[in-house]
Design an enzyme around this catalytic site. Structure first.
Site, PDB file in Angstrom:
ATOM      1  CG  ASP A   1      -2.254   0.561   1.022  1.00 24.52           C
ATOM      2  OD1 ASP A   1      -2.321   1.641   0.417  1.00 24.52           O
ATOM      3  OD2 ASP A   1      -3.248  -0.065   1.438  1.00 24.52           O
TER       4      ASP A   1
ATOM      5  CG  ASP B   1      -4.358   5.922   0.740  1.00 24.25           C
ATOM      6  OD1 ASP B   1      -5.302   5.136   0.918  1.00 24.25           O
ATOM      7  OD2 ASP B   1      -4.233   6.993   1.369  1.00 24.25           O
TER       8      ASP B   1
ATOM      9  CD  GLU C   1      -8.776   4.985  -1.826  1.00 26.29           C
ATOM     10  OE1 GLU C   1      -9.742   4.739  -1.119  1.00 26.29           O
ATOM     11  OE2 GLU C   1      -7.754   5.581  -1.395  1.00 26.29           O
TER      12      GLU C   1
ATOM     13  CG  HIS D   1      -9.105  -0.761   4.331  1.00 25.86           C
ATOM     14  ND1 HIS D   1      -8.859  -0.762   2.973  1.00 25.86           N
ATOM     15  CD2 HIS D   1      -8.636   0.417   4.783  1.00 25.86           C
ATOM     16  CE1 HIS D   1      -8.271   0.364   2.638  1.00 25.86           C
ATOM     17  NE2 HIS D   1      -8.115   1.111   3.710  1.00 25.86           N
ATOM     18  CG  ASP D   2     -11.412   2.765   3.359  1.00 27.65           C
ATOM     19  OD1 ASP D   2     -10.955   2.704   4.512  1.00 27.65           O
ATOM     20  OD2 ASP D   2     -10.767   3.210   2.384  1.00 27.65           O
TER      21      ASP D   2
HETATM   22  O1  ISL Z   1     -13.695   5.436   3.287  1.00 32.90           O
HETATM   23  C1  ISL Z   1     -14.156   6.193   2.494  1.00 32.90           C
HETATM   24  C2  ISL Z   1     -15.549   6.116   2.208  1.00 32.90           C
HETATM   25  O2  ISL Z   1     -16.091   5.433   3.261  1.00 32.90           O
HETATM   26  C3  ISL Z   1     -13.378   7.134   1.769  1.00 32.90           C
HETATM   27  O3  ISL Z   1     -13.818   8.413   1.920  1.00 32.90           O
HETATM   28  C4  ISL Z   1     -11.932   7.002   2.150  1.00 32.90           C
HETATM   29  O4  ISL Z   1     -11.620   7.787   3.228  1.00 32.90           O
HETATM   30  C5  ISL Z   1     -11.132   7.372   0.958  1.00 32.90           C
HETATM   31  O5  ISL Z   1     -11.468   6.433   0.001  1.00 32.90           O
HETATM   32  C6  ISL Z   1      -9.646   7.331   1.192  1.00 32.90           C
HETATM   33  O6  ISL Z   1      -9.249   6.094   1.683  1.00 32.90           O
HETATM   34  C7  ISL Z   1      -7.902   5.823   1.840  1.00 32.90           C
HETATM   35  O7  ISL Z   1      -7.153   6.891   2.405  1.00 32.90           O
HETATM   36  C8  ISL Z   1      -7.449   7.239   3.747  1.00 32.90           C
HETATM   37  C9  ISL Z   1      -7.541   6.046   4.677  1.00 32.90           C
HETATM   38  O8  ISL Z   1      -8.148   6.448   5.868  1.00 32.90           O
HETATM   39  C10 ISL Z   1      -8.335   4.911   4.065  1.00 32.90           C
HETATM   40  O9  ISL Z   1      -8.333   3.787   4.902  1.00 32.90           O
HETATM   41  C11 ISL Z   1      -7.716   4.626   2.736  1.00 32.90           C
HETATM   42  O10 ISL Z   1      -8.262   3.486   2.095  1.00 32.90           O
HETATM   43  C12 ISL Z   1      -6.353   8.148   4.192  1.00 32.90           C
HETATM   44  O11 ISL Z   1      -5.111   7.571   3.934  1.00 32.90           O
END
Ligand code: ISL
Ligand code: CA
Length: 543
Positions: free
Chosen positions: A97, A198, A251, A320-321
């Site tokens: 990641d 990310d 992402e 995981h989100d």
């Molecule tokens: O989780 C989300 C929707 O529920 C998104 O808004 C999410 O915060 C966004 O996709 C970004 O996610 C990534 O970056 C974030 C981290 O908290 C997340 O876990 C990661 O997947 C910041 O690094």
């Protein structure tokens, strides 16, 4: 063109919730190593490892304080090297990641950057107060607050699009880009097969003017998918990625089809594929906390747009989100098993690289959070605070946020029915779902007809089917509850996939490409006549 990363199944591991090896309640790298055979058996070809780097864990590792070191909770660099070696023995690749929009505020660069005269000042985005006082502009974060943090020592503000402990890096500074290249080379040389990048489409901020006011993430028009970002990605590709046999999945948030196309166009040499979110928001208003009715036709419309619009997709239903898909688009009570298999059928019959999130293969469900004290997720806590400011009562707040909390996906992996679910012998860092007594890997591996067995056989089917991997996608039929589409290699083979997303029986037309021999079923049928049971999934070989 065929590529290994188009054909292998990717399995996402959220390390702190996968397997604990030393009883401290936190999953770790030795735990992952102990489960590699298990992943191999399922048919996994690539692991995407959520962050294991050194981190104060404000956002569970998405706040990195040293990109070249391992969080001691998870193990050591020697453990990590051991993981690469053991995975390689089993022909499993690992992608890391890459969290580079921001670092932790405990990163050495940021600590130095707090000194106005340091050469590191310009690694981050520091601005003086607005001439009228207060923060430099009106941008707001993903967690609901103003995106600028004041530093009294230097009398300036720094930008953070996420938590204040996650300051954004300054990609107008070429030195930052060189640092990132070095970090990427470091991991590729160690054996990484690529990166999940990310929030990669946020890295470049074009201007720092006020944004159009929105309920969330005001300012986005100044930093989502900017031209400067494309240039940087091309540079990273040219100087680093093109020298290794690897792939990247970015992402991308609030991404349009047009931008996603540019990001993943092989000719432009930026990324290999992107994660977008449209297909998971069929039953959500623009703000994900406000639900609306699911409509299968809309899902098919969105899938078609992306399946046909992009050269190559990253196909996923969980991470995981996101909430657990069986609790989101499926039915996690009466039709739990059947609807989880329907969702597996959907996932494994789309065109693109398939990503499975840990626990999805056994139909893990959302957690029944009854109190905010059970929540660890920053986002949920932030939104709860925000809603409180609007005087929204607790019961309504919980009703809005709990089904979407990121913690639904973060509860520990359910390996068996024992008290620690086979995840830990200690006190787990986040609550274990009580239903692990029923929903667990051990039980499902043994039982014919389980969700796990269904995933395994669908993965096996896809592995030997060029049509499922590379065939063209076309929509055939949809109504509020049913969708049908075909996967075709012209002149060679056609499959059609018919899915009933509802608790009620339904029908599809019974003509043309909706007639054929049953090759996949989640209800044990031999022939198809246009009638679907609740949550039935069927794949037909048309020719
Ligand atoms: O989780 C989300 C929707 O529920 C998104 O808004 C999410 O915060 C966004 O996709 C970004 O996610 C990534 O970056 C974030 C981290 O908290 C997340 O876990 C990661 O997947 C910041 O690094
Ligand atoms: Ca541990």
């Amino acid at each position: 063109m065929s590529k290994w990363w188009k054909e292998r199944i990717v399995y996402q591991i959220y390390p702190r919730s996968f397997q604990d090896s030393n009883g401290d309640g936190i999953g770790d790298i030795p735990g992952i190593i102990s489960r590699l055979d298990e992943l191999k058996e399922l048919g996994v070809g690539v692991i995407w490892l959520s962050p294991v780097y050194k981190s104060p864990d404000i956002d569970n590792g998405y706040d990195i304080s040293d990109y070249r070191d391992i969080n001691p909770k998870f193990g050591t660099m020697a453990d990590m090297e051991h993981l690469f070696a053991e995975a390689k023995k089993r022909d499993i690749k690992i992608i890391m990641d890459l969290v580079i929009n921001h670092t932790s505020d405990e990163h050495d660069w940021f600590i130095k950057s707090c000194d106005k005269d340091s050469p590191y000042r310009d690694y981050y985005i520091w601005k003086p107060a607005n001439p009228n006082g207060g923060p430099p502009n009106n941008w707001t974060t993903f967690f609901g607050e103003n995106a600028w943090e004041y530093d009294p020592k230097s009398d300036e503000y720094y930008l953070h699009l996420f938590h204040e402990a996650q300051p954004d890096l300054n990609y107008r500074n070429p030195k930052v880009i060189e640092e990132i290249k070095d970090i990427m080379r470091f991991w590729l040389k160690k054996g990484a097969a690529g990166f999940r990048c990310d929030v990669i489409n946020l890295i470049y901020k074009t201007s720092f003017e006020d944004g159009i006011h929105r309920t969330a993430i005001t300012g986005r028009e100044h930093f989502v998918s900017q031209e400067g970002m494309h240039k940087i990605l091309q540079e990273l590709h040219r100087d680093v990625l093109s020298h290794f046999d690897c792939f990247t999945v970015g992402e991308s948030v609030f991404v349009s089809l047009r931008d996603a196309k540019m990001l993943s166009d092989p000719e432009r040499e930026e990324l290999d594929m992107v994660f977008y979110f449209d297909h998971l928001q069929v039953d959500r208003m623009v703000e994900k906390y406000i639900p609306k009715k699911f409509n299968a036709s809309k899902l098919l419309r969105i899938l078609t747009k992306w399946q046909q619009g992009l050269d190559w997709n990253a196909v996923y239903l969980e991470n995981h989100d996101q909430p657990r898909i069986v609790s989101h688009y499926g039915n996690d009570s009466e039709y739990w098993e059947r609807s989880a298999k329907l969702l597996a059928t959907l996932l494994l019959t789309l065109r693109g690289t398939v990503f499975i999130y840990q626990g999805q293969e056994i139909g893990m469900t959302n957690f029944e959070f009854t109190n905010i004290s059970q929540i660890d997720d920053l986002e949920t806590l932030g939104v709860d605070r925000l809603l409180k400011q609007f005087w929204i009562p607790q019961s309504l707040r919980y009703k809005m946020i709990m089904p979407c909390s990121r913690d639904n996906a973060r509860t520990p992996m359910q390996w068996n029915a024992e008290p620690g679910a086979g995840f830990t012998t200690g006190e787990p860092w986040l609550g274990i779902n009580k239903n692990h007594a029923i929903i667990n890997v051990e039980e499902q591996k043994e039982r014919t007809g389980s969700i796990y067995r269904f995933y395994k056989s669908m993965i096996g089917f896809r592995a030997i089917s060029n049509t499922l991997k590379y065939g063209e996608f076309a929509p055939v039929y949809s109504d509020k509850r049913v969708i049908a589409y075909t996967r075709t290699i012209p002149g060679e083979e056609q499959f059609s996939v018919i899915l009933n997303f509802s608790d009620k029986p339904a029908t599809s037309p019974f003509e043309g490409s909706l007639v054929g021999k049953v090759v996949v079923t989640n209800v044990g049928r031999d022939t198809y006549d246009g009638n679907l049971a609740p949550w039935e999934a069927v794949v037909l070989k048309v020719w």
